[in-house]
Design an enzyme around this catalytic site. Structure first.
Site, PDB file in Angstrom:
ATOM      1  N   ARG A 150       0.863  -1.168   0.000  1.00  0.00           N
ATOM      2  CA  ARG A 150       0.000   0.000   0.000  1.00  0.00           C
ATOM      3  C   ARG A 150       0.907   1.228   0.000  1.00  0.00           C
ATOM      4  O   ARG A 150       2.054   1.171   0.449  1.00  0.00           O
ATOM      5  CB  ARG A 150      -0.889   0.024   1.240  1.00  0.00           C
ATOM      6  CG  ARG A 150      -1.797  -1.194   1.399  1.00  0.00           C
ATOM      7  CD  ARG A 150      -2.558  -1.133   2.720  1.00  0.00           C
ATOM      8  NE  ARG A 150      -3.477  -2.247   2.874  1.00  0.00           N
ATOM      9  CZ  ARG A 150      -3.161  -3.398   3.474  1.00  0.00           C
ATOM     10  NH1 ARG A 150      -1.949  -3.580   3.978  1.00  0.00           N
ATOM     11  NH2 ARG A 150      -4.065  -4.367   3.577  1.00  0.00           N
ATOM     12  N   LYS A 174      -2.003  -2.756   7.755  1.00  0.00           N
ATOM     13  CA  LYS A 174      -3.289  -2.455   8.370  1.00  0.00           C
ATOM     14  C   LYS A 174      -3.492  -3.289   9.619  1.00  0.00           C
ATOM     15  O   LYS A 174      -3.087  -4.446   9.681  1.00  0.00           O
ATOM     16  CB  LYS A 174      -4.413  -2.752   7.379  1.00  0.00           C
ATOM     17  CG  LYS A 174      -4.859  -1.564   6.549  1.00  0.00           C
ATOM     18  CD  LYS A 174      -6.095  -1.930   5.753  1.00  0.00           C
ATOM     19  CE  LYS A 174      -6.628  -0.725   4.996  1.00  0.00           C
ATOM     20  NZ  LYS A 174      -7.850  -1.073   4.239  1.00  0.00           N
ATOM     21  N   HIS A 248      -2.825   2.244  -5.747  1.00  0.00           N
ATOM     22  CA  HIS A 248      -3.487   0.984  -5.417  1.00  0.00           C
ATOM     23  C   HIS A 248      -3.646   0.095  -6.647  1.00  0.00           C
ATOM     24  O   HIS A 248      -3.731  -1.132  -6.523  1.00  0.00           O
ATOM     25  CB  HIS A 248      -4.846   1.249  -4.772  1.00  0.00           C
ATOM     26  CG  HIS A 248      -5.164   0.322  -3.638  1.00  0.00           C
ATOM     27  ND1 HIS A 248      -4.420   0.285  -2.471  1.00  0.00           N
ATOM     28  CD2 HIS A 248      -6.114  -0.628  -3.489  1.00  0.00           C
ATOM     29  CE1 HIS A 248      -4.915  -0.631  -1.660  1.00  0.00           C
ATOM     30  NE2 HIS A 248      -5.938  -1.212  -2.268  1.00  0.00           N
ATOM     31  N   ARG A 251      -0.846  -2.185  -6.753  1.00  0.00           N
ATOM     32  CA  ARG A 251      -1.038  -3.279  -5.796  1.00  0.00           C
ATOM     33  C   ARG A 251      -1.959  -4.342  -6.415  1.00  0.00           C
ATOM     34  O   ARG A 251      -1.712  -5.543  -6.298  1.00  0.00           O
ATOM     35  CB  ARG A 251      -1.629  -2.706  -4.507  1.00  0.00           C
ATOM     36  CG  ARG A 251      -1.951  -3.712  -3.410  1.00  0.00           C
ATOM     37  CD  ARG A 251      -2.268  -2.936  -2.132  1.00  0.00           C
ATOM     38  NE  ARG A 251      -3.019  -3.713  -1.167  1.00  0.00           N
ATOM     39  CZ  ARG A 251      -2.470  -4.537  -0.278  1.00  0.00           C
ATOM     40  NH1 ARG A 251      -1.163  -4.718  -0.277  1.00  0.00           N
ATOM     41  NH2 ARG A 251      -3.219  -5.182   0.590  1.00  0.00           N
ATOM     42  N   HIS A 274      -3.730  -9.254   3.597  1.00  0.00           N
ATOM     43  CA  HIS A 274      -5.190  -9.294   3.758  1.00  0.00           C
ATOM     44  C   HIS A 274      -5.563 -10.122   4.984  1.00  0.00           C
ATOM     45  O   HIS A 274      -5.058 -11.233   5.162  1.00  0.00           O
ATOM     46  CB  HIS A 274      -5.859  -9.921   2.529  1.00  0.00           C
ATOM     47  CG  HIS A 274      -5.860  -9.026   1.328  1.00  0.00           C
ATOM     48  ND1 HIS A 274      -5.994  -9.491   0.039  1.00  0.00           N
ATOM     49  CD2 HIS A 274      -5.757  -7.667   1.225  1.00  0.00           C
ATOM     50  CE1 HIS A 274      -5.964  -8.475  -0.800  1.00  0.00           C
ATOM     51  NE2 HIS A 274      -5.824  -7.362  -0.107  1.00  0.00           N
ATOM     52  N   TYR A 283      -9.445 -11.126  -6.891  1.00  0.00           N
ATOM     53  CA  TYR A 283      -8.488 -11.108  -7.992  1.00  0.00           C
ATOM     54  C   TYR A 283      -8.586 -12.353  -8.859  1.00  0.00           C
ATOM     55  O   TYR A 283      -8.111 -12.354  -9.986  1.00  0.00           O
ATOM     56  CB  TYR A 283      -7.062 -10.958  -7.451  1.00  0.00           C
ATOM     57  CG  TYR A 283      -6.850  -9.656  -6.721  1.00  0.00           C
ATOM     58  CD1 TYR A 283      -6.807  -8.446  -7.408  1.00  0.00           C
ATOM     59  CD2 TYR A 283      -6.737  -9.616  -5.339  1.00  0.00           C
ATOM     60  CE1 TYR A 283      -6.644  -7.242  -6.743  1.00  0.00           C
ATOM     61  CE2 TYR A 283      -6.572  -8.422  -4.660  1.00  0.00           C
ATOM     62  CZ  TYR A 283      -6.522  -7.238  -5.371  1.00  0.00           C
ATOM     63  OH  TYR A 283      -6.366  -6.056  -4.702  1.00  0.00           O
TER      64      TYR A 283
END
Length: 303
Positions: A150, A174, A248, A251, A274, A283
């Site tokens: 990110r 995150k 992004h 990414r 994630h 994806y």
């Protein structure tokens, strides 16, 4: 504590998630923004105990009428739910009115991403155009594509964080979760070229390089996420590839190409940081589309 006002409850809640829960700065800002909208709709001095489910649904409907996206509305709902869960837990209220509010359906979308040729073209743009700082900008693009970071993660990397001769580093992702990301040979080479150029440039211009960050601006200060977006916009705008993309999107490109080349989805999940495999699974829709397109273009009967 039925006399507590909405404004005071929100202040207490924000202090709690900041000091006690120690959530990330971005998360605290996000909660604060969404709850400021709640105050805007219901008023600072609204008694907390008087707020009903109907009041909250009114706020949600108002956001939708403003044309806010489903994701934005759901983020607001999540903030409201968390606030009232906190208020019920600490006996600010006797009944939680947020229990019955429902999230809105988010339409499925295909994340923007680049093809292999488009990535190669982007990484060559700094050398071809010389718009800003050639070696730094190439190193940024190569690093995005190599790591799947990110933008907030990439700008937080320090030079001293690079390990194993620049082959990897640990980023703070995150939810306060750390993960290791990797730089392939093109990224390593571009970073080394950039750092050598940076040392030479700053020495000649008398600029102090004291931030310690991997990516800096032309005055030696740490590069911001806004700065990275500006750099990318220059090379993907009319002066460059003429296809505007966000950090992004790079990414997304990392994830898509990894899966297209046979990487296990749980490995890609770890590379991206994630929390849920379902986030990574979107994806797979892209790779399936690519397979179908390849089939239709290659099989004689499909033609």
């Amino acid at each position: 504590m039925s006399h507590v006002l909405l404004n005071a409850a929100i202040d207490d809640f924000v202090e709690y998630i900041n000091s006690v829960r120690q959530l990330s700065e971005n998360t605290v800002k996000s909660y604060s923004f969404d709850l400021s909208r709640l105050k805007e709709f219901l008023g600072d001095d609204a008694p907390l105990a008087s707020i009903s489910t109907e009041d909250l649904n009114f706020c949600i409907a108002h956001l939708s009428s403003e044309g806010k996206s489903s994701a934005t509305v759901n983020r607001f709902i999540a903030a409201v739910r968390t606030l009232f869960f906190y208020c019920r837990k600490f006996d600010y209220i006797k009944k939680n009115p947020a229990l019955e509010i429902k999230t809105v359906r988010i339409p499925k979308y295909v994340p923007a991403f680049l093809s292999q040729d488009e990535v190669n073209k982007l990484c060559k743009q700094p050398e071809l155009k010389e718009l800003l700082w050639e070696k730094r900008d190439k190193a940024i693009f190569e690093s995005f594509y190599s790591t799947g970071c990110r933008v907030s993660e990439l700008i937080s990397i320090k030079v001293s964080d690079l390990e194993y001769d620049g082959h990897s580093t640990v980023v703070h992702g995150k939810g306060g979760k750390d993960r290791r990301v990797y730089f392939e040979k093109d990224a390593i080479a571009s970073i080394k070229d950039y750092l050598a150029d940076r040392k030479d440039r700053f020495s000649k211009e008398g600029i102090k390089d004291q931030s310690g960050m991997l990516f800096v601006n032309q005055q030696g200060g740490a590069l911001t996420s806004g700065g990275v977006r500006y750099i990318l916009s220059r090379y993907t705008g009319k002066d460059g590839t003429n296809r505007h993309i966000s950090p992004h999107a790079l990414r997304h490109t990392f994830a898509t190409i990894m899966l297209s080349n046979g990487a296990d989805i749980r490995v890609v999940q770890k590379f991206l940081g994630h929390a849920s495999i379902s986030t990574t699974q979107r994806y797979t829709h892209l790779t399936m589309q690519q397979l179908i397109k390849t089939y239709m273009n290659s099989h004689p009967h499909a033609k």
